[in-house]
Design a protein around this motif. Sequence first.
Motif, PDB file in Angstrom:
ATOM      1  N   LEU A  27       0.859  -1.183   0.000  1.00 29.50           N
ATOM      2  CA  LEU A  27       0.000   0.000   0.000  1.00 29.50           C
ATOM      3  C   LEU A  27       0.895   1.232   0.000  1.00 29.50           C
ATOM      4  O   LEU A  27       1.853   1.290   0.775  1.00 29.50           O
ATOM      5  N   ARG A  28       0.589   2.188  -0.837  1.00 35.89           N
ATOM      6  CA  ARG A  28       1.423   3.388  -0.840  1.00 35.89           C
ATOM      7  C   ARG A  28       1.107   4.250   0.365  1.00 35.89           C
ATOM      8  O   ARG A  28      -0.026   4.282   0.842  1.00 35.89           O
ATOM      9  N   GLU A  29       2.108   4.981   0.819  1.00 40.55           N
ATOM     10  CA  GLU A  29       1.965   5.783   2.031  1.00 40.55           C
ATOM     11  C   GLU A  29       0.764   6.709   1.976  1.00 40.55           C
ATOM     12  O   GLU A  29       0.020   6.830   2.936  1.00 40.55           O
ATOM     13  N   LYS A  30       0.568   7.356   0.796  1.00 42.25           N
ATOM     14  CA  LYS A  30      -0.483   8.368   0.741  1.00 42.25           C
ATOM     15  C   LYS A  30      -1.870   7.782   1.005  1.00 42.25           C
ATOM     16  O   LYS A  30      -2.734   8.464   1.523  1.00 42.25           O
ATOM     17  N   TYR A  31      -2.079   6.496   0.658  1.00 42.94           N
ATOM     18  CA  TYR A  31      -3.363   5.875   0.969  1.00 42.94           C
ATOM     19  C   TYR A  31      -3.361   5.316   2.384  1.00 42.94           C
ATOM     20  O   TYR A  31      -4.357   5.400   3.097  1.00 42.94           O
ATOM     21  N   ALA A  32      -2.227   4.755   2.777  1.00 39.93           N
ATOM     22  CA  ALA A  32      -2.124   4.140   4.094  1.00 39.93           C
ATOM     23  C   ALA A  32      -2.366   5.167   5.197  1.00 39.93           C
ATOM     24  O   ALA A  32      -3.105   4.913   6.147  1.00 39.93           O
ATOM     25  N   VAL A  33      -1.789   6.349   5.030  1.00 41.92           N
ATOM     26  CA  VAL A  33      -1.919   7.408   6.032  1.00 41.92           C
ATOM     27  C   VAL A  33      -3.393   7.722   6.277  1.00 41.92           C
ATOM     28  O   VAL A  33      -3.853   7.846   7.415  1.00 41.92           O
ATOM     29  N   LEU A  34      -4.155   7.792   5.186  1.00 42.82           N
ATOM     30  CA  LEU A  34      -5.580   8.092   5.272  1.00 42.82           C
ATOM     31  C   LEU A  34      -6.314   7.062   6.125  1.00 42.82           C
ATOM     32  O   LEU A  34      -7.040   7.414   7.062  1.00 42.82           O
ATOM     33  N   TRP A  35      -6.088   5.779   5.832  1.00 41.59           N
ATOM     34  CA  TRP A  35      -6.802   4.727   6.563  1.00 41.59           C
ATOM     35  C   TRP A  35      -6.296   4.598   7.989  1.00 41.59           C
ATOM     36  O   TRP A  35      -7.071   4.281   8.896  1.00 41.59           O
ATOM     37  N   LEU A  36      -5.020   4.838   8.190  1.00 42.69           N
ATOM     38  CA  LEU A  36      -4.489   4.805   9.558  1.00 42.69           C
ATOM     39  C   LEU A  36      -5.129   5.911  10.382  1.00 42.69           C
ATOM     40  O   LEU A  36      -5.504   5.713  11.536  1.00 42.69           O
ATOM     41  N   VAL A  74     -19.710  11.146   4.789  1.00 41.13           N
ATOM     42  CA  VAL A  74     -19.055  12.207   4.014  1.00 41.13           C
ATOM     43  C   VAL A  74     -17.627  11.809   3.659  1.00 41.13           C
ATOM     44  O   VAL A  74     -17.191  11.919   2.504  1.00 41.13           O
ATOM     45  N   LEU A  75     -16.906  11.301   4.657  1.00 41.18           N
ATOM     46  CA  LEU A  75     -15.512  10.919   4.407  1.00 41.18           C
ATOM     47  C   LEU A  75     -15.412   9.794   3.378  1.00 41.18           C
ATOM     48  O   LEU A  75     -14.566   9.840   2.482  1.00 41.18           O
ATOM     49  N   LEU A  76     -16.310   8.797   3.490  1.00 41.02           N
ATOM     50  CA  LEU A  76     -16.245   7.675   2.553  1.00 41.02           C
ATOM     51  C   LEU A  76     -16.572   8.118   1.129  1.00 41.02           C
ATOM     52  O   LEU A  76     -15.956   7.644   0.167  1.00 41.02           O
ATOM     53  N   VAL A  77     -17.530   9.037   1.004  1.00 41.11           N
ATOM     54  CA  VAL A  77     -17.868   9.547  -0.331  1.00 41.11           C
ATOM     55  C   VAL A  77     -16.660  10.268  -0.925  1.00 41.11           C
ATOM     56  O   VAL A  77     -16.301  10.064  -2.085  1.00 41.11           O
ATOM     57  N   LEU A  78     -16.014  11.094  -0.100  1.00 40.75           N
ATOM     58  CA  LEU A  78     -14.827  11.816  -0.578  1.00 40.75           C
ATOM     59  C   LEU A  78     -13.740  10.852  -1.042  1.00 40.75           C
ATOM     60  O   LEU A  78     -13.131  11.041  -2.090  1.00 40.75           O
ATOM     61  N   VAL A  79     -13.552   9.794  -0.249  1.00 43.49           N
ATOM     62  CA  VAL A  79     -12.528   8.812  -0.622  1.00 43.49           C
ATOM     63  C   VAL A  79     -12.887   8.142  -1.952  1.00 43.49           C
ATOM     64  O   VAL A  79     -12.031   7.956  -2.818  1.00 43.49           O
ATOM     65  N   SER A  80     -14.186   7.816  -2.132  1.00 44.88           N
ATOM     66  CA  SER A  80     -14.611   7.160  -3.379  1.00 44.88           C
ATOM     67  C   SER A  80     -14.363   8.052  -4.579  1.00 44.88           C
ATOM     68  O   SER A  80     -13.896   7.592  -5.621  1.00 44.88           O
ATOM     69  N   VAL A  81     -14.697   9.324  -4.431  1.00 38.66           N
ATOM     70  CA  VAL A  81     -14.494  10.255  -5.548  1.00 38.66           C
ATOM     71  C   VAL A  81     -13.011  10.352  -5.877  1.00 38.66           C
ATOM     72  O   VAL A  81     -12.603  10.316  -7.044  1.00 38.66           O
ATOM     73  N   GLN A  82     -12.206  10.418  -4.825  1.00 35.12           N
ATOM     74  CA  GLN A  82     -10.764  10.494  -5.006  1.00 35.12           C
ATOM     75  C   GLN A  82     -10.244   9.258  -5.752  1.00 35.12           C
ATOM     76  O   GLN A  82      -9.430   9.365  -6.668  1.00 35.12           O
ATOM     77  N   LEU A  83     -10.786   8.093  -5.386  1.00 38.46           N
ATOM     78  CA  LEU A  83     -10.351   6.865  -6.046  1.00 38.46           C
ATOM     79  C   LEU A  83     -10.782   6.846  -7.513  1.00 38.46           C
ATOM     80  O   LEU A  83     -10.022   6.399  -8.377  1.00 38.46           O
ATOM     81  N   SER A  84     -11.995   7.341  -7.810  1.00 44.30           N
ATOM     82  CA  SER A  84     -12.455   7.410  -9.200  1.00 44.30           C
ATOM     83  C   SER A  84     -11.534   8.311 -10.001  1.00 44.30           C
ATOM     84  O   SER A  84     -11.210   8.034 -11.155  1.00 44.30           O
ATOM     85  N   GLU A  86      -8.341   8.952  -9.352  1.00 45.83           N
ATOM     86  CA  GLU A  86      -7.063   8.255  -9.571  1.00 45.83           C
ATOM     87  C   GLU A  86      -7.196   7.208 -10.673  1.00 45.83           C
ATOM     88  O   GLU A  86      -6.326   7.057 -11.518  1.00 45.83           O
ATOM     89  N   LEU A  87      -8.333   6.490 -10.648  1.00 41.51           N
ATOM     90  CA  LEU A  87      -8.558   5.425 -11.623  1.00 41.51           C
ATOM     91  C   LEU A  87      -8.635   6.010 -13.037  1.00 41.51           C
ATOM     92  O   LEU A  87      -8.022   5.490 -13.971  1.00 41.51           O
ATOM     93  N   SER A  88      -9.369   7.112 -13.187  1.00 37.85           N
ATOM     94  CA  SER A  88      -9.491   7.752 -14.504  1.00 37.85           C
ATOM     95  C   SER A  88      -8.115   8.168 -14.999  1.00 37.85           C
ATOM     96  O   SER A  88      -7.776   7.994 -16.172  1.00 37.85           O
ATOM     97  N   ARG A  89      -7.340   8.754 -14.112  1.00 41.85           N
ATOM     98  CA  ARG A  89      -6.013   9.211 -14.486  1.00 41.85           C
ATOM     99  C   ARG A  89      -5.159   8.040 -14.958  1.00 41.85           C
ATOM    100  O   ARG A  89      -4.446   8.128 -15.938  1.00 41.85           O
ATOM    101  N   HIS A  90      -5.287   6.931 -14.232  1.00 38.86           N
ATOM    102  CA  HIS A  90      -4.489   5.767 -14.622  1.00 38.86           C
ATOM    103  C   HIS A  90      -4.952   5.174 -15.938  1.00 38.86           C
ATOM    104  O   HIS A  90      -4.142   4.738 -16.738  1.00 38.86           O
ATOM    105  N   GLU A  91      -6.270   5.151 -16.154  1.00 38.82           N
ATOM    106  CA  GLU A  91      -6.775   4.630 -17.422  1.00 38.82           C
ATOM    107  C   GLU A  91      -6.245   5.470 -18.581  1.00 38.82           C
ATOM    108  O   GLU A  91      -5.847   4.954 -19.609  1.00 38.82           O
ATOM    109  N   MET A  92      -6.237   6.798 -18.396  1.00 38.37           N
ATOM    110  CA  MET A  92      -5.729   7.689 -19.448  1.00 38.37           C
ATOM    111  C   MET A  92      -4.254   7.432 -19.708  1.00 38.37           C
ATOM    112  O   MET A  92      -3.806   7.388 -20.851  1.00 38.37           O
ATOM    113  N   ARG A  93      -3.505   7.260 -18.599  1.00 41.92           N
ATOM    114  CA  ARG A  93      -2.065   7.014 -18.760  1.00 41.92           C
ATOM    115  C   ARG A  93      -1.812   5.681 -19.433  1.00 41.92           C
ATOM    116  O   ARG A  93      -0.937   5.577 -20.291  1.00 41.92           O
ATOM    117  N   ILE A  94      -2.581   4.669 -19.043  1.00 49.28           N
ATOM    118  CA  ILE A  94      -2.383   3.337 -19.628  1.00 49.28           C
ATOM    119  C   ILE A  94      -2.710   3.369 -21.109  1.00 49.28           C
ATOM    120  O   ILE A  94      -2.008   2.785 -21.931  1.00 49.28           O
TER     121      ILE A  94
END
Lengths: 118, 241
Positions: A27-36, A74-84, A86-94
């Motif tokens: 798990l990358r730090e930036k995500y781990a920190v959030l869940w911790l 609220v926090l979970l919704v924010l996290v979901s949007v953030q993940l979407s 990141e996913l879009s960005r990765h799809e574009m890069r791929i």
Amino acid sequence: MTPNILAAGAALITFAFVFLLLRRGALREKYAVLWLFFSGAALFFAVFPGALDWLSQILGVAEPVNLLFFVTVVLLVLVSVQLSYELSRHEMRIRRLAEEVALLRDEISQDRTERDGN
Amino acid sequence: MPSNKALIAIPAWNESGSIASVVASVQEHRPDADILVVNDGSTDLTAQEAQEAGARVVSLPFNVGVGGAMRTAFLYAQREGYQALVQVDADGQHDPADLDRLLTGLKDADIVVGTRFHPESMYFVGGPRRWAMVLLSKALSWMNKGTISDPTSGFRSAGPKAIELFAIEYPADYLGDTVGSLSIAIRQGLVIHEAPVTMYFRQVGRPSKNALWSALYLGRATLAILATGLKSNRTPREDAA
């Protein structure tokens, strides 16, 4: 008291699990920190339920549990949007990489035929 | 080196069986043009058949959709210095006899869209699907301040300005490759004209188009236009070449 023990247990397990993933490098730090942070906060409020009561009183929320649910949603919704995002960005890069790979492969095979031809 | 040559780009996904005849037919009508088949992750013999037919074949490592295949073609055209590109479908729906018309149209336009709707056309759609296509055409014609009667047509040509633009940005979402790309071009101030083309009916797999399909289609098309039309001019760093 039992619900608090349950909540504290769940928070502890989450914390330990995320920590383990982080240690393994899965798990990358930036995500781990959030869940911790989330599980840390959950643990805090499970151990000190008074803190939640105090907070809801200040914010004018009649039922402390409602404050907990609201903030969590609220926090979970924010996290979901953030993940979407990141996913879009990765799809574009791929996609970009796939296009580049296709063109590079073509260039290499072209070079090879030219070289073999000489 | 190919300065004045045109590139005929054929995006192909599992088109074994029709690709060779499409390549041959294009060669017959435009012996002067170069043919690029973008093999979009086919699992059949599309790439080999295209190569044997005499086309240059560029293979994507997996299926990315028509939009991704076309951006690859535009990227290729831009790097090799082509001044004109025509997109032709691999399933034989498009008649290469129309290539001349699409290419000469580039003299006073950046993009020429081949339209299937004209008096001599054999192409006909009815019912809700027709209404959806008319609405779409009205919206894009209004944006363009000039008629685009068939915005979902995949038979179109692009001049140097359009090649430059589409090498950087070409939408991959459903309808993005047709409607969305036009919306981007309009926003960038490119000149879009249209030319009548012949359309052959698809041989196999003609899906039924009912009212529900049309409603969904219109919704997705609207999304494609909005997503591209409202997009900020700043290209995301990650996506830039």
